[in-house]
Design an enzyme around this catalytic site. Sequence first.
Site, mmCIF file in Angstrom:
data_model
loop_
_atom_site.group_PDB
_atom_site.id
_atom_site.type_symbol
_atom_site.label_atom_id
_atom_site.label_comp_id
_atom_site.label_asym_id
_atom_site.label_seq_id
_atom_site.Cartn_x
_atom_site.Cartn_y
_atom_site.Cartn_z
ATOM 1 N N SER A 242 -5.848 -43.367 -79.313
ATOM 2 C CA SER A 242 -4.552 -43.496 -79.966
ATOM 3 C C SER A 242 -4.397 -44.931 -80.445
ATOM 4 O O SER A 242 -5.251 -45.778 -80.189
ATOM 5 C CB SER A 242 -3.423 -43.165 -78.986
ATOM 6 O OG SER A 242 -3.388 -44.124 -77.930
ATOM 7 N N LYS A 243 -3.290 -45.214 -81.132
ATOM 8 C CA LYS A 243 -3.093 -46.573 -81.659
ATOM 9 C C LYS A 243 -3.059 -47.614 -80.550
ATOM 10 O O LYS A 243 -3.545 -48.728 -80.707
ATOM 11 C CB LYS A 243 -1.820 -46.635 -82.497
ATOM 12 C CG LYS A 243 -1.980 -45.973 -83.858
ATOM 13 C CD LYS A 243 -0.804 -46.254 -84.758
ATOM 14 C CE LYS A 243 -1.050 -45.657 -86.142
ATOM 15 N NZ LYS A 243 0.058 -45.926 -87.079
ATOM 16 N N ARG A 244 -2.483 -47.241 -79.398
ATOM 17 C CA ARG A 244 -2.419 -48.224 -78.308
ATOM 18 C C ARG A 244 -3.814 -48.508 -77.750
ATOM 19 O O ARG A 244 -4.074 -49.558 -77.167
ATOM 20 C CB ARG A 244 -1.473 -47.751 -77.201
ATOM 21 C CG ARG A 244 -1.961 -46.534 -76.437
ATOM 22 C CD ARG A 244 -0.898 -45.998 -75.469
ATOM 23 N NE ARG A 244 -1.295 -44.735 -74.874
ATOM 24 C CZ ARG A 244 -2.022 -44.635 -73.780
ATOM 25 N NH1 ARG A 244 -2.421 -45.721 -73.147
ATOM 26 N NH2 ARG A 244 -2.342 -43.454 -73.289
ATOM 27 N N HIS A 245 -4.751 -47.563 -77.911
ATOM 28 C CA HIS A 245 -6.120 -47.762 -77.453
ATOM 29 C C HIS A 245 -6.947 -48.541 -78.460
ATOM 30 O O HIS A 245 -7.963 -49.125 -78.116
ATOM 31 C CB HIS A 245 -6.824 -46.404 -77.248
ATOM 32 C CG HIS A 245 -6.279 -45.593 -76.116
ATOM 33 N ND1 HIS A 245 -6.094 -44.238 -76.216
ATOM 34 C CD2 HIS A 245 -5.879 -45.940 -74.880
ATOM 35 C CE1 HIS A 245 -5.608 -43.776 -75.069
ATOM 36 N NE2 HIS A 245 -5.466 -44.793 -74.252
ATOM 37 N N GLY A 246 -6.580 -48.491 -79.728
ATOM 38 C CA GLY A 246 -7.395 -49.138 -80.744
ATOM 39 C C GLY A 246 -7.691 -48.284 -81.955
ATOM 40 O O GLY A 246 -8.556 -48.620 -82.760
#
Length: 476
Positions: A242-246
């Site tokens: 996801s975006k928080r992961h990269g």
Amino acid sequence: MSKPVVTRFAPSPTGFLHIGGARTALFNWLYARGRGGRMLLRIEDTDRERSTQAAIDAILDGLRWLGIDWDGDVVFQFPRAARHREAVEDLIARGRAYRCYASPQELEEMREKARSEGRTRLYDGRWRDRDPADAPAGVKPVVRLKAPLTGETAIMDQVQGRVVWQNENLDDFVLLRSDGTPTYMLAVVVDDHDMDVTHIIRGDDHLNNAARQTQIYEALGWPVPTMAHIPLIHGPDGSKLSKRHGALGVDAYRGMGYLPAALRNYLVRLGWAHGDQEIFSTEDMVRLFDLPQVGRSPARFDFAKLEHLNGHYIRSTTDTDLLVELERALPHIAGGDLLAAKMSDPLRAKILAAMPALKERAKTLIDLLDGTRFLWSDRPVPLDEKAAALLTGEARRIIARLIGALERVEPWTAAALEVSVRTFSESENIKLGSVAQPLRAALTGRTTSPGIFDVLAVLGKDESLARLHDRAAEPA
């Protein structure tokens, strides 16, 4: 004699070049370059509503920034629709495809019946061998592949091993829609064949497509390229990225201050390994990369590892090259416009002089930019909270007395400045730290910086003394 290796990267221009796509492009590039082959770039722009020129530009810019080039002109899929239709006509002539006139209502009834009976083959083949004379008037047909009904379709995947599908579970899928537009499944096969692609390297979310595309190749009598389906990238907790992961665009990593060489190195290690080696030059990657060494399990994205690796690259890059990288990054990183507006040859010389100390502390180019700030700050240099707290009335009085000692220093070198400050400290019976810390705060506006004598030397005599006068003149 074997054919020269040809790979391709084929993104859809419906958004930015995301990190998974960048890794796929890198793997294709390395495989081709390591074998003296070619990597081609195809933009799969058949989704006219979602494809944008901005996305195409972002993909091309992202690849160039990463240092991934391609051979020949960029190929666009949409203008090749006539060629795709030509291939369909060839399949019909071969008896390997047929026109289907089933209505939407009939198709829905077929799907419901198949689901109720637990079958994966949803289309019942009612137009497969029917006389075209039975075609209803005024109905525009789709064209379906006449897929094999028995046996199996198999590929020997370079990553996944032998993968097999039972033909009884595969539909007669659509090749050409009723409006005459080709489906993705058909267009990809025709384009890869016409571009002489020998190796298809892509994410394993395309693995199921491999069965249908293999059937199209075989129906057209074309050789099937070697395939390699690489696992997707997951977050550090093993969940979908996801975006928080990269799960961001390559442009976002550029904006976060990562070096392209570091990101390339990090991406190549997401799913591929060569023993325990972690640091790879581009030459190493080209020489060593091979598909059987790609693991079958999803790779896990870890920002901490990327940051650590980027710090290594910053420290090992020459000072001159690092300044070039910093200047290239200025339009893309927060606050970069401030330095860009002030950049000059004298400032470049100061940054280069300070670079050995600055890059030891930096993990990203944003850190490096932040570290240079004391070199180009306007006077009076703004103080951060800690520096302001340190510059007490007594500290300012110490600085005022120190100015006289520094004015006599010649030559203005780090070594001579250290002797002067130490002598002053001893004569005043003050610990060196009680002199150096207010001096650092007054010169840089912060309590952390490169060595204080290096700071004085890089700023130069006139600028250093002017900044100290600014602080000494302020009310206690």
